[in-house]
Write a protein that holds these residues in place. Sequence first.
Motif, PDB file in Angstrom:
ATOM      1  N   ARG A 177       0.087   4.108  -2.710  1.00 57.69           N
ATOM      2  CA  ARG A 177      -0.246   5.493  -2.340  1.00 57.69           C
ATOM      3  C   ARG A 177       0.713   6.482  -2.999  1.00 57.69           C
ATOM      4  NH1 ARG A 177      -1.369   3.081   2.552  1.00 57.69           N
ATOM      5  NH2 ARG A 177       0.678   3.548   3.375  1.00 57.69           N
ATOM      6  N   HIS A 200      -9.973   8.528  -3.217  1.00 57.69           N
ATOM      7  CA  HIS A 200      -9.194   9.771  -3.207  1.00 57.69           C
ATOM      8  C   HIS A 200      -8.694  10.118  -4.610  1.00 57.69           C
ATOM      9  CE1 HIS A 200      -8.067   9.159   1.304  1.00 57.69           C
ATOM     10  NE2 HIS A 200      -9.336   9.448   1.125  1.00 57.69           N
ATOM     11  N   VAL A 258     -10.264   2.945  -0.476  1.00 53.89           N
ATOM     12  CA  VAL A 258     -10.169   4.338  -0.012  1.00 53.89           C
ATOM     13  C   VAL A 258      -9.224   5.126  -0.921  1.00 53.89           C
ATOM     14  CG1 VAL A 258      -9.371   5.813   1.881  1.00 53.89           C
ATOM     15  CG2 VAL A 258     -10.777   3.800   2.377  1.00 53.89           C
ATOM     16  N   LEU A 259      -8.091   4.540  -1.261  1.00 55.59           N
ATOM     17  CA  LEU A 259      -7.147   5.203  -2.165  1.00 55.59           C
ATOM     18  C   LEU A 259      -7.805   5.494  -3.506  1.00 55.59           C
ATOM     19  CD1 LEU A 259      -4.278   6.204  -2.868  1.00 55.59           C
ATOM     20  CD2 LEU A 259      -3.761   3.842  -3.573  1.00 55.59           C
ATOM     21  N   PRO A 308      -8.391  -4.859  -0.603  1.00 57.18           N
ATOM     22  CA  PRO A 308      -8.360  -4.344   0.768  1.00 57.18           C
ATOM     23  C   PRO A 308      -9.049  -2.980   0.854  1.00 57.18           C
ATOM     24  CG  PRO A 308      -6.127  -4.609  -0.125  1.00 57.18           C
ATOM     25  CD  PRO A 308      -7.083  -4.986  -1.196  1.00 57.18           C
ATOM     26  N   MET A 333       0.813  -1.215   0.000  1.00 56.39           N
ATOM     27  CA  MET A 333       0.000   0.000   0.000  1.00 56.39           C
ATOM     28  C   MET A 333       0.847   1.267   0.000  1.00 56.39           C
ATOM     29  SD  MET A 333      -3.110  -0.615  -0.511  1.00 56.39           S
ATOM     30  CE  MET A 333      -3.605   1.085  -0.302  1.00 56.39           C
ATOM     31  N   LYS A 334       2.024   1.210   0.612  1.00 55.38           N
ATOM     32  CA  LYS A 334       2.877   2.398   0.627  1.00 55.38           C
ATOM     33  C   LYS A 334       3.184   2.844  -0.796  1.00 55.38           C
ATOM     34  CE  LYS A 334       7.407   4.118   1.915  1.00 55.38           C
ATOM     35  NZ  LYS A 334       8.734   3.779   2.429  1.00 55.38           N
ATOM     36  N   GLU A 338      -8.099  -0.371   2.275  1.00 46.61           N
ATOM     37  CA  GLU A 338      -7.140   0.709   2.007  1.00 46.61           C
ATOM     38  C   GLU A 338      -7.073   1.042   0.520  1.00 46.61           C
ATOM     39  OE1 GLU A 338      -3.263   0.824   4.566  1.00 46.61           O
ATOM     40  OE2 GLU A 338      -3.797  -1.285   4.182  1.00 46.61           O
ATOM     41  N   PHE A 339      -7.144   0.031  -0.331  1.00 49.65           N
ATOM     42  CA  PHE A 339      -7.109   0.258  -1.763  1.00 49.65           C
ATOM     43  C   PHE A 339      -8.372   0.962  -2.228  1.00 49.65           C
ATOM     44  CE2 PHE A 339      -8.058  -1.156  -6.136  1.00 49.65           C
ATOM     45  CZ  PHE A 339      -7.001  -0.534  -6.775  1.00 49.65           C
TER      46      PHE A 339
END
Length: 133
Positions: A7, A119, A115-116, A110, A3-4, A112-113
């Motif tokens: 992003r 954005h 949400v990314l 995931p 994820m780092k 997090e993905f």
Amino acid sequence: MDMKWLRILGYAGLAPFAATAMGHWAGLPVDRVGLVYGAVILSFLGGIQWGSALHASAGQRERLVASVVPSLIAWIAVLLAQPFASVVLIGGFIGQWLFDRRHANAAQWPLEFVVLRTHLTLGACVGLGALLV
């Protein structure tokens, strides 16, 4: 999934949207550059569904169709003049985001993905919308 790096690279991909918006506001003739970049990125998003279809046990046909539609929308958009081009691209980004959100669980993405992606879609739409002002 790292994820780092997703992003870092994802947000870096918003730089051309911001640059063309600022150039547009400064009176530079950069609209077409921003529109073509938006078309490229929208096409890229279709590739996410293509890859997901390769691993899906169900819903492959729907994902394969959803992987090609963004490229067709992008192609149509670059043939149009402003303001239609920006509006079509924004609609394409929103449509792809809605499809991706609906299929995120089945694709086992995931949170997090997801949400990314939200954005990044918002950033792309703001950048393209800035070309309308």
